[in-house]
Design a protein around this motif. Structure first.
Motif, PDB file in Angstrom:
ATOM      1  N   ILE A  11      38.110 -44.577 -30.023  1.00  0.00           N
ATOM      2  CA  ILE A  11      39.169 -43.944 -29.217  1.00  0.00           C
ATOM      3  C   ILE A  11      38.551 -42.735 -28.520  1.00  0.00           C
ATOM      4  O   ILE A  11      37.853 -41.941 -29.155  1.00  0.00           O
ATOM      5  CB  ILE A  11      40.410 -43.555 -30.060  1.00  0.00           C
ATOM      6  CG1 ILE A  11      41.468 -42.861 -29.179  1.00  0.00           C
ATOM      7  CG2 ILE A  11      40.057 -42.718 -31.268  1.00  0.00           C
ATOM      8  CD1 ILE A  11      42.822 -42.662 -29.865  1.00  0.00           C
ATOM      9  N   VAL A  36      39.223 -39.869 -25.075  1.00  0.00           N
ATOM     10  CA  VAL A  36      39.908 -39.334 -23.903  1.00  0.00           C
ATOM     11  C   VAL A  36      38.847 -38.568 -23.121  1.00  0.00           C
ATOM     12  O   VAL A  36      38.064 -37.808 -23.718  1.00  0.00           O
ATOM     13  CB  VAL A  36      41.059 -38.383 -24.340  1.00  0.00           C
ATOM     14  CG1 VAL A  36      41.680 -37.690 -23.136  1.00  0.00           C
ATOM     15  CG2 VAL A  36      42.116 -39.154 -25.136  1.00  0.00           C
ATOM     16  N   GLN A  49      43.046 -32.523 -25.291  1.00  0.00           N
ATOM     17  CA  GLN A  49      43.935 -31.425 -25.727  1.00  0.00           C
ATOM     18  C   GLN A  49      45.210 -31.340 -24.884  1.00  0.00           C
ATOM     19  O   GLN A  49      45.771 -30.269 -24.700  1.00  0.00           O
ATOM     20  CB  GLN A  49      43.202 -30.073 -25.685  1.00  0.00           C
ATOM     21  CG  GLN A  49      41.995 -29.978 -26.611  1.00  0.00           C
ATOM     22  CD  GLN A  49      42.377 -30.021 -28.083  1.00  0.00           C
ATOM     23  OE1 GLN A  49      43.461 -29.604 -28.494  1.00  0.00           O
ATOM     24  NE2 GLN A  49      41.493 -30.547 -28.913  1.00  0.00           N
ATOM     25  N   GLY A  90      47.620 -33.978 -25.374  1.00  0.00           N
ATOM     26  CA  GLY A  90      48.550 -34.899 -26.024  1.00  0.00           C
ATOM     27  C   GLY A  90      48.294 -36.369 -25.731  1.00  0.00           C
ATOM     28  O   GLY A  90      49.069 -37.230 -26.172  1.00  0.00           O
ATOM     29  N   GLY A 127      45.585 -38.377 -26.577  1.00  0.00           N
ATOM     30  CA  GLY A 127      45.119 -39.103 -27.758  1.00  0.00           C
ATOM     31  C   GLY A 127      46.283 -39.435 -28.693  1.00  0.00           C
ATOM     32  O   GLY A 127      46.402 -40.562 -29.190  1.00  0.00           O
ATOM     33  N   GLN A 144      37.893 -34.252 -35.094  1.00  0.00           N
ATOM     34  CA  GLN A 144      38.486 -35.591 -35.207  1.00  0.00           C
ATOM     35  C   GLN A 144      39.316 -35.708 -36.493  1.00  0.00           C
ATOM     36  O   GLN A 144      40.406 -36.282 -36.493  1.00  0.00           O
ATOM     37  CB  GLN A 144      37.391 -36.662 -35.187  1.00  0.00           C
ATOM     38  CG  GLN A 144      36.705 -36.822 -33.860  1.00  0.00           C
ATOM     39  CD  GLN A 144      35.584 -35.814 -33.633  1.00  0.00           C
ATOM     40  OE1 GLN A 144      35.508 -34.771 -34.289  1.00  0.00           O
ATOM     41  NE2 GLN A 144      34.703 -36.110 -32.695  1.00  0.00           N
TER      42      GLN A 144
END
Ligand code: ACO
Length: 154
Positions: free
Chosen positions: A66, A68, A74, A76, A78, A108
Motif C-alpha cells: 500500500i 500513497v 498525511q 487521510g 491511506g 507504518q
C-alpha cells in the motif's frame, strides 16, 4: 471534508514506480504481485497511490503493498483505502485482514494501528531472508516483520 478517492482494478503492466514506494526491491515485489489483486488509487483521474492484496484463503486477505504518493500523504488517503478494503472484505465474507511491516517502521506501525489493526505475530528474520541488501529505517536495520491483523465482524 476529505474528497473521496476511487480504487480501480489494474490488469496488465504493473506500476513499479508506485509499488516501490512501499517495498524496496523489485525482486521482492515480483514474489507476490502475480498472486495479488492490484488497485490504483485515484481522484479526478489523478493517480494518488496503489493497493495490492492477496487472498490467503476465502476468509483471510493480506495487504502486500500500500502506498500513497509523497505529496498526498498525511491527508487521510491511506485510511480511506483501508476503509474501502474493510467494507469490501465484509461484503465478501472475509473475516480478517493481515498486513506486515518492518520492526523499525514506526510510522507504518502507527498508521496501521490508527486504521484499526492490532499487532498479531512476528515473521522472524523476514527481511534478512528475503532481501539481498540490508534495509534501514529510522537508523535501524529491518530484521523481523511485524504482522498486524484486523478482525472483521459481518
Ligand atoms: N507516522 C505517524 N502517523 C502516521 C504516519 C506516520 N508516518 N502515516 C500516517 N499516520 C497516521 C496519520 O497521522 C493519521 O492519523 P489520525 O487519524 O490521527 O489523523 C492516520 O495515520 C491515517 O493517515 P493517512 O493520512 O490516511 O495516511 P497516508 O495517506 O499518509 O498513508 C501510508 C499512509 C500508506 C503508510 C503512506 O504514508 C505511504 O505511502 N508511505 C510510504 C509507503 C509505505 O511505507 N507503505 C507501507 C509499507 S508496508 C506494506 O506495504 C504492506
Amino acid at each position: 471534508m476529505i474528497e473521496e478517492v476511487k480504487l480501480s482494478k489494474l490488469e496488465g503492466e504493473m506500476p513499479y514506480d508506485l509499488l516501490l514506494l512501499a517495498d524496496e526491491s523489485i525482486t521482492a515485489i515480483n514474489r507476490y504481485i502475480d498472486q495479488c489483486e492490484v488497485y490504483r488509487v485515484e481522484r479526478k483521474e489523478e493517480t494518488l497511490g496503489i493497493l495490492a492484496i492477496q487472498y490467503l484463503s476465502e476468509r483471510s486477505v493480506e495487504i502486500k503493498n500500500i502506498a500513497v504518493r509523497a505529496e498526498f500523504q498525511q491527508q487521510g488517503i491511506g485510511k480511506q483505502c483501508i476503509d474501502w478494503l474493510k467494507d469490501r472484505c465484509v461484503q465478501n465474507g472475509v473475516e480478517e485482514i493481515l498486513v506486515g511491516t518492518g520492526d523499525a517502521s514506526i510510522g507504518q506501525l502507527l498508521f496501521y494501528q490508527k486504521c484499526g489493526f492490532e499487532v498479531d505475530s512476528i515473521r522472524k528474520s523476514f527481511f534478512l531472508n528475503n532481501y539481498e541488501s540490508p534495509i534501514y529505517e529510522n537508523g535501524v536495520q529491518l530484521k523481523h516483520m511485524i504482522v498486524l491483523k484486523m478482525e472483521l465482524s459481518g
